[in-house]
Design a protein around this motif. Structure first.
Motif, short mmCIF file in Angstrom:
data_model
loop_
_atom_site.label_atom_id
_atom_site.label_comp_id
_atom_site.label_asym_id
_atom_site.label_seq_id
_atom_site.Cartn_x
_atom_site.Cartn_y
_atom_site.Cartn_z
N VAL A 132 -3.99 2.00 2.72
CA VAL A 132 -2.81 2.36 3.51
C VAL A 132 -3.17 2.36 5.00
CG1 VAL A 132 -1.25 4.27 4.07
CG2 VAL A 132 -1.66 3.67 1.70
N THR A 133 -4.29 2.93 5.34
CA THR A 133 -4.71 2.98 6.74
C THR A 133 -4.97 1.58 7.28
OG1 THR A 133 -5.69 5.15 6.33
CG2 THR A 133 -6.36 4.01 8.34
N TYR A 134 -5.57 0.73 6.49
CA TYR A 134 -5.84 -0.65 6.90
C TYR A 134 -4.56 -1.42 7.15
CZ TYR A 134 -7.42 -5.49 6.61
OH TYR A 134 -7.64 -6.81 6.87
N GLN A 135 -3.59 -1.28 6.28
CA GLN A 135 -2.35 -2.04 6.40
C GLN A 135 -1.36 -1.46 7.40
OE1 GLN A 135 -0.31 -2.77 2.68
NE2 GLN A 135 -1.09 -4.86 2.68
N ASN A 136 -1.32 -0.15 7.55
CA ASN A 136 -0.25 0.49 8.32
C ASN A 136 -0.72 1.25 9.55
OD1 ASN A 136 2.04 -0.10 6.44
ND2 ASN A 136 0.66 0.96 5.07
N GLY A 137 -2.01 1.38 9.74
CA GLY A 137 -2.51 2.07 10.92
C GLY A 137 -2.93 3.50 10.64
N PRO A 138 -3.63 4.08 11.63
CA PRO A 138 -4.20 5.42 11.41
C PRO A 138 -3.17 6.54 11.32
CG PRO A 138 -4.65 4.66 13.65
CD PRO A 138 -4.03 3.51 12.91
N TRP A 139 -2.03 6.44 12.00
CA TRP A 139 -1.05 7.51 11.94
C TRP A 139 -0.40 7.60 10.56
CZ3 TRP A 139 -1.62 11.16 15.15
CH2 TRP A 139 -2.09 10.91 16.42
N VAL A 140 -0.08 6.46 9.99
CA VAL A 140 0.49 6.46 8.64
C VAL A 140 -0.58 6.92 7.65
CG1 VAL A 140 1.54 5.04 6.84
CG2 VAL A 140 2.14 4.68 9.24
N GLY A 141 -1.83 6.48 7.86
CA GLY A 141 -2.92 6.92 7.00
C GLY A 141 -3.12 8.42 7.07
N SER A 160 0.82 -1.21 0.00
CA SER A 160 0.00 0.00 0.00
C SER A 160 0.86 1.26 0.00
CB SER A 160 -0.94 0.00 1.21
OG SER A 160 -0.21 -0.03 2.41
N LEU A 161 1.97 1.25 0.71
CA LEU A 161 2.85 2.42 0.71
C LEU A 161 3.56 2.59 -0.63
CD1 LEU A 161 4.37 2.36 4.28
CD2 LEU A 161 2.68 3.92 3.36
N ILE A 162 3.91 1.48 -1.27
CA ILE A 162 4.50 1.56 -2.61
C ILE A 162 3.50 2.17 -3.58
CG2 ILE A 162 5.34 0.19 -4.55
CD1 ILE A 162 6.52 -1.76 -2.44
N LEU A 163 2.25 1.74 -3.50
CA LEU A 163 1.21 2.30 -4.37
C LEU A 163 0.97 3.78 -4.07
CD1 LEU A 163 -1.34 -0.66 -4.42
CD2 LEU A 163 0.16 0.09 -6.28
N ALA A 164 1.02 4.15 -2.79
CA ALA A 164 0.84 5.55 -2.42
C ALA A 164 1.99 6.41 -2.97
CB ALA A 164 0.74 5.69 -0.91
N CYS A 165 3.20 5.88 -2.92
CA CYS A 165 4.35 6.61 -3.49
C CYS A 165 4.21 6.75 -5.01
CB CYS A 165 5.65 5.90 -3.14
SG CYS A 165 6.10 6.05 -1.41
N LEU A 166 3.74 5.71 -5.67
CA LEU A 166 3.50 5.79 -7.12
C LEU A 166 2.40 6.79 -7.44
CD1 LEU A 166 3.81 2.04 -8.17
CD2 LEU A 166 5.41 3.91 -8.65
N TRP A 167 1.36 6.83 -6.60
CA TRP A 167 0.29 7.81 -6.78
C TRP A 167 0.85 9.23 -6.66
CZ3 TRP A 167 -1.63 11.84 -4.01
CH2 TRP A 167 -2.85 12.36 -4.42
N ALA A 168 1.70 9.46 -5.65
CA ALA A 168 2.29 10.79 -5.46
C ALA A 168 3.19 11.17 -6.64
CB ALA A 168 3.07 10.83 -4.15
N LEU A 169 3.95 10.22 -7.13
CA LEU A 169 4.80 10.47 -8.29
C LEU A 169 3.96 10.81 -9.52
CD1 LEU A 169 7.67 10.42 -9.52
CD2 LEU A 169 7.27 8.01 -10.04
N ALA A 170 2.89 10.03 -9.75
CA ALA A 170 2.01 10.30 -10.89
C ALA A 170 1.33 11.65 -10.74
CB ALA A 170 0.97 9.19 -11.00
N ALA A 171 0.92 12.01 -9.54
CA ALA A 171 0.27 13.31 -9.31
C ALA A 171 1.22 14.45 -9.62
CB ALA A 171 -0.24 13.39 -7.87
N ASN A 172 2.46 14.32 -9.21
CA ASN A 172 3.43 15.38 -9.49
C ASN A 172 3.79 15.45 -10.97
OD1 ASN A 172 4.15 16.77 -6.97
ND2 ASN A 172 4.55 14.69 -6.28
N LEU A 173 3.87 14.32 -11.62
CA LEU A 173 4.13 14.33 -13.07
C LEU A 173 2.96 14.95 -13.84
CD1 LEU A 173 5.85 10.87 -13.64
CD2 LEU A 173 6.90 13.14 -13.74
#
Length: 84
Positions: A45-54, A4-17
């Protein structure tokens, strides 16, 4: 790092591009697509890593898509004034 964090990083990269690319069409279309992909991804992301990371990922997404957040806040304020 979780998937989920890898996908979130890819989302952020795509958003910036997407933000860096010039566009003659309506840029809101891109924002709506990023929101449609980002909301379920935020839940994942929240489900896999918890509310603080979410919460951290939510804040990162809000900094990338700040204008939809600003317009949503203005809409909420107008609704609150008209209901009172």
């Amino acid at each position: 790092m979780t998937m989920s964090l890898i996908l979130a990083c890819l989302w952020a990269l795509a958003a910036n591009l997407l933000a860096a690319m010039p566009s003659r069409d309506n840029h809101w279309r891109r924002a709506y697509a990023l929101i449609a992909i980002g909301v379920p991804l935020l839940g994942y992301v929240t489900y896999q890593n918890g509310p603080w990371v979410g919460l951290f990922v939510l804040m990162a997404g809000m900094s990338v898509l700040r204008w939809p957040v600003i317009y949503f806040g203005r809409w909420l304020r107008r609704r609150a004034r008209s209901d009172a």
